[in-house]
Design an enzyme around this catalytic site. Structure first.
Site, PDB file in Angstrom:
ATOM      1  N   ASP A 138       9.995  -7.917  -4.283  1.00  0.00           N
ATOM      2  CA  ASP A 138      10.188  -9.186  -3.142  1.00  0.00           C
ATOM      3  C   ASP A 138       9.275 -10.057  -3.407  1.00  0.00           C
ATOM      4  O   ASP A 138       9.674 -11.342  -3.360  1.00  0.00           O
ATOM      5  CB  ASP A 138      10.315  -8.543  -1.715  1.00  0.00           C
ATOM      6  CG  ASP A 138      11.075  -7.459  -1.689  1.00  0.00           C
ATOM      7  OD1 ASP A 138      11.515  -6.637  -2.652  1.00  0.00           O
ATOM      8  OD2 ASP A 138      11.536  -7.108  -0.146  1.00  0.00           O
TER       9      ASP A 138
ATOM     10  N   GLU B  64       3.970   3.757   0.925  1.00  0.00           N
ATOM     11  CA  GLU B  64       4.862   2.843   0.362  1.00  0.00           C
ATOM     12  C   GLU B  64       4.589   2.452  -1.174  1.00  0.00           C
ATOM     13  O   GLU B  64       5.148   2.430  -2.161  1.00  0.00           O
ATOM     14  CB  GLU B  64       5.342   1.580   0.947  1.00  0.00           C
ATOM     15  CG  GLU B  64       6.362   0.656   0.588  1.00  0.00           C
ATOM     16  CD  GLU B  64       6.561  -0.559   1.566  1.00  0.00           C
ATOM     17  OE1 GLU B  64       6.088  -0.525   2.518  1.00  0.00           O
ATOM     18  OE2 GLU B  64       7.440  -1.031   1.430  1.00  0.00           O
TER      19      GLU B  64
HETATM   20  C1  GLC Z   1      10.894  -3.596   0.118  1.00  0.00           C
HETATM   21  C2  GLC Z   1      10.839  -3.490  -1.553  1.00  0.00           C
HETATM   22  C3  GLC Z   1      12.327  -3.081  -2.014  1.00  0.00           C
HETATM   23  C4  GLC Z   1      12.808  -1.848  -1.257  1.00  0.00           C
HETATM   24  C5  GLC Z   1      12.614  -1.942  -0.002  1.00  0.00           C
HETATM   25  C6  GLC Z   1      13.044  -0.414   0.856  1.00  0.00           C
HETATM   26  O1  GLC Z   1      11.656  -4.563   0.441  1.00  0.00           O
HETATM   27  O2  GLC Z   1      10.334  -4.479  -1.875  1.00  0.00           O
HETATM   28  O3  GLC Z   1      11.985  -2.916  -3.591  1.00  0.00           O
HETATM   29  O4  GLC Z   1      14.024  -1.501  -1.590  1.00  0.00           O
HETATM   30  O5  GLC Z   1      11.492  -2.235   0.774  1.00  0.00           O
HETATM   31  O6  GLC Z   1      11.962   0.586   0.558  1.00  0.00           O
END
Ligand code: GLC
Length: 427
Positions: A167, A396
């Site tokens: 992102d 994460e």
């Molecule tokens: C964030 C990450 C994306 C992922 C999401 C849920 O937005 O950048 O890649 O899919 O989180 O984990």
């Protein structure tokens, strides 16, 4: 890591997956991400398959049950209303029976389905599910080339940074400058209530994310219009490599399942993509770069997006050079693979996708390197991944300099990748 440590971590990973499992889909983590995310689910299914194959198939099928009539598979499915996440369905307004977002995410479904299929213990179940998913995934791939490569260049563009799955990468900064911020509706962010604001995107970036959403919404989410109308059109080598790999995997699967037309179409897509990807190679960086389609220029940003093509089956000399680059990076960080080159002054060890290590990236990169015989670098990446877990739990993502856990905790796809790494080590 000894066998008893590995077995403890394995059990813990399953616990995380089950804790986030809502029956027919799994949330990435409770709190921060309370819905179903596209590529999270596909990669999560890989982890689930080691203890429950039927449940793994369901994970992907639930996602595809919300495929749009034009073939797009949305990046989020908002199954059950929850006001803990922004932007929610009230902002997207896509008009789907079950609300979804209006953009997509990296198409790892074909890769995941082929892998599930090939190692399935229950073959009959696998044939049934894979056969049903095959035309749906093919329709998604077709959608990509029709809507995101409307001028037939062989590579697809993302129209919103969130589509990349990375992102907040440095890759988008320059092109993002062209996205206005005027006229966006007032809003309150939720991400900064769950995670450290210093690690999250800035307000200015968030304004632009929302401007794009509002712009596409005003066009009625008509995918035949969005590409040309978007001020942001970026060709991400990592995203394209995932699509290329998906096309090859779908072709192989289609051959096995007796669907020669799907096989042929996807084989052709993969070949076209691989040929076009060459145009994104940078000798200077020894890796691929993003291309800004609006200006026709390569974006000078050495991120993990340009390393990921090893997963897509690029020529061996390219993959070997990328492997050397990863070894070089290993001299600057304790844990692989940083999401941005640590030698670049824009590298930030803790900020979302601008430096931290992510296990899903590690998994795909190691897979590609392994396939071309770069077993040492692949092994180093897997070791780094498991050390991160042992030291910092199922986060994460991680600071690659210290290993500090960042973002959400008890994270689904991190746990799924750990299960995959541990199972691979057993083989
Ligand atoms: C964030 C990450 C994306 C992922 C999401 C849920 O937005 O950048 O890649 O899919 O989180 O984990």
């Amino acid at each position: 890591m000894n066998a008893s440590e590995a077995s403890k971590i394995y059990d813990h990973a399953i616990e995380v997956l089950q804790e986030n499992d809502l029956g027919t889909y799994t949330v990435p983590t409770r709190g921060l991400y309370p819905f179903q995310w596209n590529w999270d689910s596909c990669l999560t299914a890989l982890g689930q398959s080691h203890y429950d194959e039927a449940r793994a198939w369901t994970e992907i099928e639930t996602l595809f049950a919300h495929q749009w009539p034009d073939g797009m598979v949305p990046h989020i499915v908002f199954h059950v209303w929850n006001d803990g996440y922004f932007p929610g369905p009230d902002v997207w307004q896509t008009g789907r029976p079950t609300p979804t977002s209006g953009i997509t995410q990296p198409p790892v479904a074909a890769f995941a389905v082929r892998r599930l299929f090939e190692r399935a213990k229950d073959k009959e179940l696998a044939v049934r599910h894979a056969s049903a998913l095959l035309p749906k995934i093919d329709a998604w791939h077709r959608w990509f080339y029709a809507n995101r490569d409307p001028h037939g260049e062989g590579l697809v563009a993302i129209l919103h940074p969130w589509e990349s799955g990375r992102d907040n990468s440095v890759d988008w900064d320059e092109a993002f400058e062209r996205v206005p911020t005027a006229g966006i509706d007032p809003y309150t962010r939720r991400d900064t209530q769950h995670a450290d604001p210093a690690h999250r995107p800035t307000k200015e970036q968030y304004d632009r994310y929302l401007w794009l959403v509002q712009h596409f919404r005003a066009l009625g989410w008509d995918n035949s219009k969005l590409h040309d109308a978007s001020p942001f059109q970026v060709i991400d080598p990592g995203f394209n490599a995932i699509l290329i790999r998906g096309c090859s995997d779908l072709a192989a699967l289609a051959e096995t399942l007796g669907e020669p037309e799907i096989a042929q179409a996807n084989r052709a897509r993969a070949e076209m993509g691989l040929a076009a990807l060459e145009g994104l190679w940078s000798d200077q960086h020894g890796q691929y770069l993003c291309l800004d389609r609006t200006t026709g220029t390569l974006i000078d940003s050495a991120s993990i997006g340009g390393i990921l093509p090893v997963f897509g089956g690029v020529p061996k000399d390219r993959a070997h050079e990328i492997a050397r680059g990863i070894e070089r990076q290993a001299g600057g960080v304790r844990f692989l693979v940083p999401s941005h080159d640590p030698a670049d002054p824009r590298f930030e060890a803790k900020r979302y996708w601008r430096g931290p290590a992510w296990l899903v990236m590690n998994y795909m990169i190691a897979d590609g390197l392994q396939a071309i015989g770069e077993t040492e670098v692949a092994g180093h990446i897997v070791r780094s991944s498991l050390e991160l877990i042992a030291q910092s739990g199922f986060a994460e993502y991680y600071d690659p300099l210290t290993g500090e856990p960042c973002g959400g905790g008890r994270f689904t796809w991190t746990a799924a990748m750990v299960i995959e790494f541990l199972k691979q080590a057993e083989r």
